[in-house]
Scaffold this active site. Structure first.
Site, PDB file in Angstrom:
ATOM      1  N   ALA A  82       0.816  -1.212   0.000  1.00 40.89           N
ATOM      2  CA  ALA A  82       0.000   0.000   0.000  1.00 40.89           C
ATOM      3  C   ALA A  82       0.851   1.264   0.000  1.00 40.89           C
ATOM      4  CB  ALA A  82      -0.918   0.007   1.215  1.00 40.89           C
ATOM      5  N   GLU A  83       1.979   1.211   0.671  1.00 41.12           N
ATOM      6  CA  GLU A  83       2.797   2.413   0.820  1.00 41.12           C
ATOM      7  C   GLU A  83       3.632   2.726  -0.421  1.00 41.12           C
ATOM      8  OE1 GLU A  83       2.842   4.654   3.018  1.00 41.12           O
ATOM      9  OE2 GLU A  83       2.020   3.838   4.874  1.00 41.12           O
ATOM     10  N   SER A  84       4.298   1.715  -0.993  1.00 41.32           N
ATOM     11  CA  SER A  84       5.264   1.985  -2.063  1.00 41.32           C
ATOM     12  C   SER A  84       5.145   1.066  -3.258  1.00 41.32           C
ATOM     13  CB  SER A  84       6.687   1.862  -1.501  1.00 41.32           C
ATOM     14  OG  SER A  84       6.946   0.497  -1.149  1.00 41.32           O
TER      15      SER A  84
END
Length: 257
Positions: A82-84
């Protein structure tokens, strides 16, 4: 011209000539001082030039780091996705760095003081996973609150009693739970998912405002004030000084009901 007047003229001109030659002459009093140079804007973190690890390599690192720190591998993988999207060189507009989009200020809490170090995938994974572990301890393995806190910050989660209505946080929480389930996560997350969907339904409504009033720090509210005196006394110079004096404005409590 006699010698005496010439000598006096030289005495007047000599300091001016010396000042011009050495650059030490004082500016004219009517001259404006140059404006101070504006402070440069903080530079955005620049990723290293080297190659970054591929998805398979990152997954192998996650398995090792998750086991090392006692955090469920499926949760770490979900946060990374989700982040990167497994990009070790990712940099957000807010300054978050690397695979787990760790903020430099957060990294400093775990002994990582170099922004460059956060681009190292191992360092980034260890730092982000340690932060997840601390949140899991704080919130009693409540994955919904942990995921919200990882995105919005603990202060927001605590002040709202987990009723965070930021659209970004709601989308993020739902995405992480989706990745977590697809990665084989077994911890209960349905309650958190149901809460996210309920909060999404009350965003920007009267119910959302009531939740904000009930759980947010009052200092964060937009308060309404009303004048206490007539228009003639709106000039502060007309106010009496002393214990008998009245404030110019007071809180309009009708707006808080």
């Amino acid at each position: 011209m006699t010698i005496q007047p010439m000598f006096r003229a030289l005495l007047v001109l000599l300091p001016l000539a010396c000042g011009a030659a050495t650059g030490s002459a004082q500016p004219n009093a009517t001259e404006e001082a140059p404006e101070a140079a504006a402070a440069p804007a903080p530079a955005r973190s620049t990723p290293p030039l080297g190659t970054r690890p591929n998805r398979a390599q990152v997954k192998s690192m996650i398995a090792h780091v998750a086991q090392q720190h006692g955090v469920e591998e499926s949760l770490v993988r979900a946060v990374v996705a989700a982040e990167s999207n497994y990009n070790a060189h990712a940099v957000s507009s807010a300054g978050a760095i690397g695979l787990m989009q760790v903020m430099p200020a957060t990294a400093a809490d775990y002994g990582v003081h170099s922004v460059h170090a956060l681009f190292d995938p191992q360092t980034n994974l260890k730092t982000g996973t340690r932060h997840l572990k601390r949140l899991l301890r704080k919130y009693g393995n409540d994955y919904g609150r942990v995921i919200m806190a990882y995105n919005a910050g603990e202060g927001v989660v605590d002040r709202t009693n987990s009723r965070v209505t930021y659209l970004e946080t709601l989308n993020y929480t739902e995405a992480v739970i989706g990745y977590y389930r697809r990665n084989g996560g077994k911890a209960p997350t349905q309650a958190a998912l149901s809460q996210v969907r309920a909060l999404r339904g009350v965003r920007n409504t009267g119910k959302a405002r009531r939740l904000m009033k009930q759980f947010l720090d009052p200092s964060l509210l937009s308060l309404t004030v009303k004048p206490t005196l007539g228009r003639r006394f709106m000039n502060p110079a007309l106010h009496d000084v002393g214990p008998e004096s009245k404030p110019m404005f007071e809180l309009d409590t009708n707006g808080l009901r």
